[in-house]
Design a protein around this motif. Structure first.
Motif, PDB file in Angstrom:
ATOM      1  N   ARG A 110     -11.197  -0.700   8.484  1.00 40.10           N
ATOM      2  CA  ARG A 110     -10.815   0.535   8.645  1.00 40.10           C
ATOM      3  C   ARG A 110     -10.944   1.364   9.898  1.00 40.10           C
ATOM      4  NH1 ARG A 110     -11.210   3.738   3.672  1.00 40.10           N
ATOM      5  NH2 ARG A 110     -11.798   2.302   1.783  1.00 40.10           N
ATOM      6  N   LYS A 111     -11.785   0.606  10.596  1.00 43.95           N
ATOM      7  CA  LYS A 111     -12.016   1.384  12.092  1.00 43.95           C
ATOM      8  C   LYS A 111     -11.091   0.723  13.063  1.00 43.95           C
ATOM      9  CE  LYS A 111     -17.039   1.364  11.307  1.00 43.95           C
ATOM     10  NZ  LYS A 111     -18.464   1.000  11.731  1.00 43.95           N
ATOM     11  N   LEU A 165     -14.054  -4.661   4.646  1.00 41.27           N
ATOM     12  CA  LEU A 165     -13.024  -3.684   4.662  1.00 41.27           C
ATOM     13  C   LEU A 165     -13.501  -2.352   5.647  1.00 41.27           C
ATOM     14  CD1 LEU A 165     -11.712  -3.223   0.873  1.00 41.27           C
ATOM     15  CD2 LEU A 165     -10.629  -4.151   3.040  1.00 41.27           C
ATOM     16  N   GLU A 166     -14.729  -2.076   5.553  1.00 43.13           N
ATOM     17  CA  GLU A 166     -15.518  -1.015   6.181  1.00 43.13           C
ATOM     18  C   GLU A 166     -15.182  -1.002   7.696  1.00 43.13           C
ATOM     19  OE1 GLU A 166     -19.921   1.325   7.016  1.00 43.13           O
ATOM     20  OE2 GLU A 166     -19.596  -0.278   5.612  1.00 43.13           O
ATOM     21  N   ASP A 186      -8.753   3.053  -0.979  1.00 45.17           N
ATOM     22  CA  ASP A 186      -8.634   4.676  -1.020  1.00 45.17           C
ATOM     23  C   ASP A 186      -7.652   4.810  -2.223  1.00 45.17           C
ATOM     24  OD1 ASP A 186     -10.437   4.525   1.100  1.00 45.17           O
ATOM     25  OD2 ASP A 186      -8.783   4.560   2.465  1.00 45.17           O
ATOM     26  N   ARG A 213      -5.843   5.112   3.537  1.00 48.25           N
ATOM     27  CA  ARG A 213      -5.578   4.305   4.691  1.00 48.25           C
ATOM     28  C   ARG A 213      -5.836   2.772   4.134  1.00 48.25           C
ATOM     29  NH1 ARG A 213      -9.632   4.957   8.788  1.00 48.25           N
ATOM     30  NH2 ARG A 213      -8.577   3.504   9.838  1.00 48.25           N
ATOM     31  N   VAL A 214      -6.417   2.693   2.984  1.00 53.84           N
ATOM     32  CA  VAL A 214      -6.733   1.312   2.479  1.00 53.84           C
ATOM     33  C   VAL A 214      -5.981   1.388   1.040  1.00 53.84           C
ATOM     34  CG1 VAL A 214      -8.157  -0.702   1.502  1.00 53.84           C
ATOM     35  CG2 VAL A 214      -9.054   0.709   3.608  1.00 53.84           C
ATOM     36  N   TYR A 232      -3.533   1.318   8.814  1.00 48.88           N
ATOM     37  CA  TYR A 232      -3.303   1.282   7.386  1.00 48.88           C
ATOM     38  C   TYR A 232      -3.685  -0.140   6.975  1.00 48.88           C
ATOM     39  CZ  TYR A 232      -1.173   5.734   6.407  1.00 48.88           C
ATOM     40  OH  TYR A 232      -0.961   7.022   6.366  1.00 48.88           O
ATOM     41  N   ASP A 274      -7.581  10.568   2.013  1.00 43.13           N
ATOM     42  CA  ASP A 274      -7.356   9.742   2.833  1.00 43.13           C
ATOM     43  C   ASP A 274      -6.906   8.241   2.310  1.00 43.13           C
ATOM     44  OD1 ASP A 274      -6.622   8.740   5.552  1.00 43.13           O
ATOM     45  OD2 ASP A 274      -9.072   8.574   6.047  1.00 43.13           O
TER      46      ASP A 274
END
Length: 230
Positions: free
Chosen positions: A145-146, A141-142, A172, A31-32, A150, A29
């Motif tokens: 992500r929510k 960052l955590e 990621d 996304r980052v 991206y 995944d």
């Protein structure tokens, strides 16, 4: 007309790159995504800003972070202030709080009504490495992500400072930028090996400043590859 045509060609290249990234997520995944290069002036900031803008064409919430705290440039490309930004936000960030509630994150609107969320570097700090390897940045960052589809991070060059390695271990996937003109391939290969040894997922390579085949003159174009050695 030539300027519009060049922009169209550039956009098409980055759309192709976006599609390749989307299809490369069969097992991971992504996304980052952080964007790095071996040395300065190899095109990583141009890749970061254009890729983020093209992702924002398709997805509602895309965040671009200028993580090059020592030599920021993304704000110049967008012609916005760098007085407040990432360093200011992180200094007062409380884990778990809504990232979009912080005023340092700028919603940039383009002519086609695309909205790209941008976080410039902000005020200069004496300890960029400590900030970018901190637990608070990881917590930021955590939470991000929510809230975002991206997140694209423009990182410092690997051969100059260690921050790019720290960010790569949290992202990621890492997109490595190589200039056809400036980059020493052996140095790039060594840097990629270092990244992978620290746990980074180097999933792709972007080749910048490639020769224009038709004219046989040196141009500023882009190529791309995946799973290739530098």
């Amino acid at each position: 007309m030539a300027k519009k045509q060049n922009q169209f060609n550039l956009d098409e290249i980055f759309r192709h790159l976006r599609t390749n990234i989307e299809f490369s997520q069969m097992d991971d995944d992504l996304r980052v995504i952080n964007v790095v290069s071996t040395n300065p002036n190899e095109g990583k900031s141009t890749v970061s800003t254009n890729l983020a803008r093209i992702f924002a064409d398709k997805y509602k919430r895309v965040l671009l972070i200028d993580g090059d705290l020592r030599n920021p440039s993304d704000h110049k490309m967008f012609k916005v202030s760098n007085a407040k930004g990432f360093s200011n936000l992180l200094a007062r960030y409380q884990p778990g709080t809504n990232v979009l509630s912080y005023e340092e994150i700028m919603p940039l609107e383009f002519s086609n009504q695309t909205i790209l969320y941008f976080l410039p570097t902000g005020r200069r700090v004496p300890n960029p490495t400590e900030i970018l390897s901190s637990k608070k940045f990881s917590q930021f960052l955590e939470q991000a992500r929510k809230e975002f589809d991206y997140i694209i991070i423009d990182c410092p060059p690997i051969n100059r400072v260690s921050e790019g390695i720290s960010i790569s271990s949290m992202a990621d996937g890492t997109l490595y930028v190589i200039s056809a003109k400036e980059t020493d391939k052996r140095a790039a290969k060594a840097a990629i090996d270092d990244l992978e040894r620290t746990g980074a997922n180097v999933f792709g390579v972007v080749l910048t400043k490639v020769e224009e085949v038709k004219s046989r003159k040196y141009g500023y174009g882009y190529g791309y590859g995946y799973g290739e050695e530098a």
